[in-house]
Design an enzyme around this catalytic site. Structure first.
Site, short mmCIF file in Angstrom:
data_model
loop_
_atom_site.label_atom_id
_atom_site.label_comp_id
_atom_site.label_asym_id
_atom_site.label_seq_id
_atom_site.Cartn_x
_atom_site.Cartn_y
_atom_site.Cartn_z
N GLU A 238 -46.71 23.85 37.04
CA GLU A 238 -46.49 22.40 37.11
C GLU A 238 -46.00 21.85 35.77
O GLU A 238 -46.42 22.29 34.70
CB GLU A 238 -47.79 21.71 37.50
CG GLU A 238 -47.71 20.19 37.60
CD GLU A 238 -49.06 19.56 37.87
OE1 GLU A 238 -49.07 18.39 38.33
OE2 GLU A 238 -50.10 20.21 37.62
N LYS A 306 -44.80 15.08 44.42
CA LYS A 306 -46.26 15.11 44.52
C LYS A 306 -46.79 13.82 45.15
O LYS A 306 -46.54 12.72 44.66
CB LYS A 306 -46.84 15.31 43.12
CG LYS A 306 -48.33 15.53 43.04
CD LYS A 306 -48.70 15.84 41.58
CE LYS A 306 -50.16 16.09 41.36
NZ LYS A 306 -50.44 16.41 39.93
N CYS A 339 -50.65 20.75 42.41
CA CYS A 339 -51.91 20.50 41.73
C CYS A 339 -52.90 19.63 42.50
O CYS A 339 -53.56 20.10 43.42
CB CYS A 339 -51.62 19.91 40.35
SG CYS A 339 -53.04 20.02 39.22
#
Length: 455
Positions: A238, A306, A339
């Site tokens: 990431e 995300k 994440c």
């Protein structure tokens, strides 16, 4: 009296009435049902209405129809037929389905196939042991044509001991509407080829980079190694263009496609693999935490923004994504998440609902138990690349299988993690069968319901 004016004879009148009665009976009985098909209801109070329509299909083959009964809250029944089969070989099931007025066709109109022995019993499971049995299968919905007919088809390897396949065409939980099944077929066909692929992940935390490009370049050796080992996919971590540089999110943000995807594109083409890279994306005034998928032709295949943002990114002005794209690759369907997404079941579930077989997850750090749960509950392979030290009881750079097992774990920085997996081999759960098939047919109609009161 003129004989031409006499009343008709009793026998003549009776003949006419009998003819009319036979016609009425024939009409009410409907067209004869194709050989072997029978009707069942789950319970008498929910029995639907059955009929056969000889011209009911778009291809002229006729259709078996099931309609919700008008006087019932809910109807549930099925057309059923047993097909003779030869155990130990592959069979393709195929049917066209059209629904009318059904709320959720994937739940309301379902095919169920059960492999049985000559006595009509379930087959002992070679996978789970003799105390378990081979469980029914549920073919998935395919494409829908312009006329509204959906193709439902799949190829299955049949257990050696099986001699018959019980095919059930269901209308279930329907308060209204109907389903038409254009006569199904079950024919021998070679079992599908095994889709064995190689997944890789980079266990590397960039050090001493002064720019986004310097960080990108640190991953080149691992990408080259993955290519030489014939990996199909390598996952990078990431925000790799920011990590260790001392720069802020917005400082390294760039368009996607942009300089970093162009750089990784050259490597992807040189080493003939897919690359998933965690980047910061600049789009107008907004900045996204983005995973970019680059193909072996060197071009950007697509990107994922995300959806779930932690407080640190919110405080830095990062914007959340809203979509759950899944991309066709040469090895199968790939989704991506990043994440903090792993801590929420909705993200992985939406990707799986959209067809993902593999999910690549660039991740700074996170809960490994939840990562395993996302793989298990969606029956996908999860590929992670993290910055967490492997000695900590926290996220790992790893490949997680459908049982939640970590197939390979990154232990030393600057190393490659790899695992070979079979996408065509379903995980058969004890007493449950192929859970991935059942997720589609049995999961809730909708996701989480918003609370009516603020807590």
């Amino acid at each position: 009296m003129n004989s031409s004016l006499k009343s008709p004879s009793v026998s003549f009148v009776f003949g006419i009435l009998l003819t009319l009665l036979l016609q009425i009976t024939s009409i009410s009985a409907g067209e004869p049902v194709p050989e072997g098909w029978q009707q069942i209801a789950m319970r008498k109070p929910v029995k639907p209405e059955f009929s056969y329509l000889p011209q009911g299909s778009f291809d002229g083959k006729g259709a078996l129809a099931i309609s919700a009964a008008p006087d019932q809250t809910e109807s549930h029944g099925a057309w059923v037929k047993s097909f003779p089969i030869k155990g130990g070989q592959g069979y393709r099931f195929h049917v066209w389905r059209k629904t009318e007025g059904l709320a959720v066709p994937r739940r309301n109109a379902v095919v169920k196939i059960t492999w049985l022995d000559e006595k009509g019993n379930l087959i002992p499971s070679r996978v789970q042991g003799a105390d378990d049995r081979v469980r029914p299968v549920f073919p998935a919905d395919g494409n829908t044509n312009k006329a509204g007919w959906t193709e439902v088809t799949d190829v299955y390897p049949v257990p050696t001991e099986a001699t018959q396949a019980k095919v059930e065409l269901h209308l279930r939980w329907a308060g209204q509407g109907r389903v038409l099944w254009s006569l199904p077929e079950l024919n021998p066909e070679a079992a599908p080829a095994q889709r064995i692929i190689r997944l890789a992940s980079a266990h590397l935390r960039p050090r001493n980079g002064k720019s986004a490009m310097e960080n990108c370049q640190q991953f080149a050796p691992l990408i080259a190694e993955a290519g030489k080992k014939q990996a199909d996919l390598i996952c990078l971590p990431e925000c790799l263009t920011m990590c260790g540089t001392g720069l802020d999110y917005a400082d390294v943000a760039e368009p996607v496609p942009g300089p970093s995807t162009e750089y990784f594109g050259k490597l992807a083409k040189e080493f003939n693999l897919y690359i998933v890279a965690g980047l910061l994306e600049q789009s107008g005034d907004l900045v996204y935490n983005t995973a970019a998928l680059i193909g072996p032709d060197g071009k950007l295949v697509g990107k994922y923004r995300k959806v779930c943002l932690p407080r640190e990114e919110i405080e830095h002005g990062i914007s959340p994504g809203k979509e759950y794209p899944v991309f066709d690759t040469r090895f199968g369907k790939l989704g991506m998440m990043i994440c903090w997404d792993v801590h929420f079941p909705e993200v992985a579930r939406n990707l799986a609902n959209n067809g993902a077989e593999v999910i690549a997850m660039p991740i700074w750090g996170g809960n490994p138990t939840l990562a395993k749960a996302r793989a298990i509950e969606n029956q996908v392979f999860l590929v992670t690349s993290t910055y967490t030290d492997p000695d900590r009881d926290w996220m790992k750079t790893t490949i997680i299988d459908k049982e939640g097992k970590m197939l390979s774990i990154g232990k030393d920085w600057g190393t490659l993690v790899m695992a070979e997996v079979n996408l065509s081999q379903p995980k058969l759960w004890r007493f449950l069968g192929n859970f991935r098939e059942r997720i589609y047919r049995e999961r809730p109609v909708e996701g989480f319901v918003e609370p009516t009161e603020t807590r």
